[in-house]
Each structure stands twice: as structure tokens, then as C-alpha cells.
Design a protein around this motif. Structure first.
Motif, PDB file in Angstrom:
ATOM      1  N   GLU A  79       0.831  -1.207   0.000  1.00 40.83           N
ATOM      2  CA  GLU A  79       0.000   0.000   0.000  1.00 40.83           C
ATOM      3  C   GLU A  79       0.866   1.257   0.000  1.00 40.83           C
ATOM      4  OE1 GLU A  79      -3.287   2.096  -0.487  1.00 40.83           O
ATOM      5  OE2 GLU A  79      -3.310  -0.086  -0.410  1.00 40.83           O
ATOM      6  N   ARG A  80       1.973   1.224   0.709  1.00 40.85           N
ATOM      7  CA  ARG A  80       2.865   2.395   0.754  1.00 40.85           C
ATOM      8  C   ARG A  80       3.523   2.670  -0.591  1.00 40.85           C
ATOM      9  NH1 ARG A  80       5.916   1.570   6.554  1.00 40.85           N
ATOM     10  NH2 ARG A  80       4.205   2.324   7.836  1.00 40.85           N
ATOM     11  N   ASN A  82       2.115   2.354  -3.467  1.00 40.96           N
ATOM     12  CA  ASN A  82       1.143   2.925  -4.411  1.00 40.96           C
ATOM     13  C   ASN A  82       1.431   4.408  -4.622  1.00 40.96           C
ATOM     14  OD1 ASN A  82      -0.216   0.530  -4.742  1.00 40.96           O
ATOM     15  ND2 ASN A  82      -1.775   0.997  -3.208  1.00 40.96           N
ATOM     16  N   LYS A  84      -0.783   6.699  -4.725  1.00 44.99           N
ATOM     17  CA  LYS A  84      -1.608   7.393  -3.725  1.00 44.99           C
ATOM     18  C   LYS A  84      -1.974   6.393  -2.636  1.00 44.99           C
ATOM     19  CE  LYS A  84      -3.643  10.803  -6.793  1.00 44.99           C
ATOM     20  NZ  LYS A  84      -4.891  11.389  -7.291  1.00 44.99           N
ATOM     21  N   PRO A  85      -1.120   6.257  -1.620  1.00 44.07           N
ATOM     22  CA  PRO A  85      -1.404   5.291  -0.551  1.00 44.07           C
ATOM     23  C   PRO A  85      -2.668   5.659   0.225  1.00 44.07           C
ATOM     24  CG  PRO A  85       0.792   6.246  -0.300  1.00 44.07           C
ATOM     25  CD  PRO A  85       0.136   6.942  -1.426  1.00 44.07           C
ATOM     26  N   ASN A  86      -3.440   4.659   0.562  1.00 44.39           N
ATOM     27  CA  ASN A  86      -4.658   4.840   1.341  1.00 44.39           C
ATOM     28  C   ASN A  86      -4.274   4.816   2.824  1.00 44.39           C
ATOM     29  OD1 ASN A  86      -7.117   4.714   2.606  1.00 44.39           O
ATOM     30  ND2 ASN A  86      -7.976   3.199   1.208  1.00 44.39           N
ATOM     31  N   ILE A  87      -4.227   5.983   3.429  1.00 44.71           N
ATOM     32  CA  ILE A  87      -3.793   6.109   4.818  1.00 44.71           C
ATOM     33  C   ILE A  87      -4.727   5.353   5.763  1.00 44.71           C
ATOM     34  CG2 ILE A  87      -3.275   7.739   6.686  1.00 44.71           C
ATOM     35  CD1 ILE A  87      -1.297   7.792   4.330  1.00 44.71           C
ATOM     36  N   LYS A  88      -6.032   5.399   5.493  1.00 46.95           N
ATOM     37  CA  LYS A  88      -6.985   4.696   6.352  1.00 46.95           C
ATOM     38  C   LYS A  88      -6.727   3.197   6.327  1.00 46.95           C
ATOM     39  CE  LYS A  88     -10.760   8.032   6.115  1.00 46.95           C
ATOM     40  NZ  LYS A  88     -12.151   8.273   5.709  1.00 46.95           N
ATOM     41  N   LYS A  89      -6.438   2.663   5.152  1.00 48.14           N
ATOM     42  CA  LYS A  89      -6.157   1.234   5.029  1.00 48.14           C
ATOM     43  C   LYS A  89      -4.885   0.873   5.791  1.00 48.14           C
ATOM     44  CE  LYS A  89      -5.655  -2.461   1.635  1.00 48.14           C
ATOM     45  NZ  LYS A  89      -5.617  -2.817   0.208  1.00 48.14           N
ATOM     46  N   LYS A  91      -3.652   2.446   8.368  1.00 54.06           N
ATOM     47  CA  LYS A  91      -3.951   2.516   9.807  1.00 54.06           C
ATOM     48  C   LYS A  91      -4.679   1.273  10.275  1.00 54.06           C
ATOM     49  CE  LYS A  91      -3.971   7.497  10.559  1.00 54.06           C
ATOM     50  NZ  LYS A  91      -4.734   8.658  11.025  1.00 54.06           N
ATOM     51  N   LYS A  92      -5.638   0.789   9.469  1.00 56.09           N
ATOM     52  CA  LYS A  92      -6.366  -0.434   9.833  1.00 56.09           C
ATOM     53  C   LYS A  92      -5.422  -1.634   9.878  1.00 56.09           C
ATOM     54  CE  LYS A  92     -10.959   0.757   8.096  1.00 56.09           C
ATOM     55  NZ  LYS A  92     -12.005   0.459   7.109  1.00 56.09           N
TER      56      LYS A  92
END
Length: 127
Positions: A79-80, A82, A84-89, A91-92
Motif C-alpha cells: 500500500e505504501r 502505491n 496514492k497510498p490509502n492512509i486509512k487502510k 492505519k487499519k
């Protein structure tokens, strides 16, 4: 000039000889394990079987948790990377990883306490 050549000869010879002698770093790592193995070997055969079953179960759980944590680490890294990393993902995933690490610590502590209660063997925290 002779001194410099002499010093160089000493340096070269000492480094050449030191490379041939392997260093055994595992001597101190396994010191606690051998003490536990000795204490387990002092148990009655039935108790040794009980300990073995408990130990195998604890190590299987530990291995499963480690694999799950490694998988989550891979997902986080993916994810990192990417654009545009999805910060919420992320964090989960970090929260899930923390829960697994807590579960792993709790299960190992439970195993150590159970071994101490049943057999009187104290297992150090580093194992």
C-alpha cells in the motif's frame, strides 16, 4: 622503512590468521534453552509428554501469528508503494498487526505461566 614493513607484515599476518577462525555466536543464545531442556528432562515421562504437547501447541500458534504479521507487513508495504497510498487502510492494517502482536505476547505469557504452574519450570522472557 624497516619499521613500516614490519608493521605491515604483522597487520597482514594477524588479519590472515583471524579469518580462518570462525566465531560461534550461538553459544550464549542457546544457554537458556539448554537449561530448560535439562529441567524438562528431569520431569517424569508423562510430564515430559505433557510439556511437549504444550510446547508444540504454543510454537504452532507463534508460527501462525508470525506468518499473519508478515502478511500484514507485506500488505502495508504494498500500500505504501502505491502512487496514492490509502492512509486509512494502512492505519487499519497497523491496528490489526498490533492486535496480532498483543495476542502473540499474551499466548506466550500464558504458556510460560502454565509451564511454571504445572511443572515448576520458569522460562525466561527472551524465549
Amino acid at each position: 622503512m624497516k619499521k613500516i614493513i614490519g608493521i605491515l607484515a604483522i597487520i597482514i599476518s594477524t588479519t590472515a590468521f583471524s579469518k580462518n577462525q570462525p566465531v560461534n555466536h550461538s553459544v550464549h543464545k542457546n544457554a537458556g534453552k539448554s537449561q530448560i531442556a535439562k529441567k524438562v528432562s528431569d520431569l517424569k515421562p508423562g510430564q515430559q509428554r505433557q510439556y511437549k504437547v504444550m510446547h508444540e501447541r504454543a510454537m504452532d500458534d507463534k508460527k501462525k501469528n508470525k506468518l499473519a504479521i508478515k502478511e500484514i507487513d507485506n500488505q502495508i508495504q504494498k500500500e505504501r508503494r502505491n502512487k496514492k497510498p490509502n492512509i486509512k487502510k494502512i492505519k487499519k492494517l497497523n491496528a490489526k498487526k498490533s492486535r496480532l502482536q498483543d495476542d502473540q505476547e499474551s499466548s506466550m505469557l500464558k504458556f510460560k505461566l502454565e509451564v511454571k504452574d504445572r511443572f515448576g519450570i520458569k522460562i525466561a522472557s527472551s524465549i
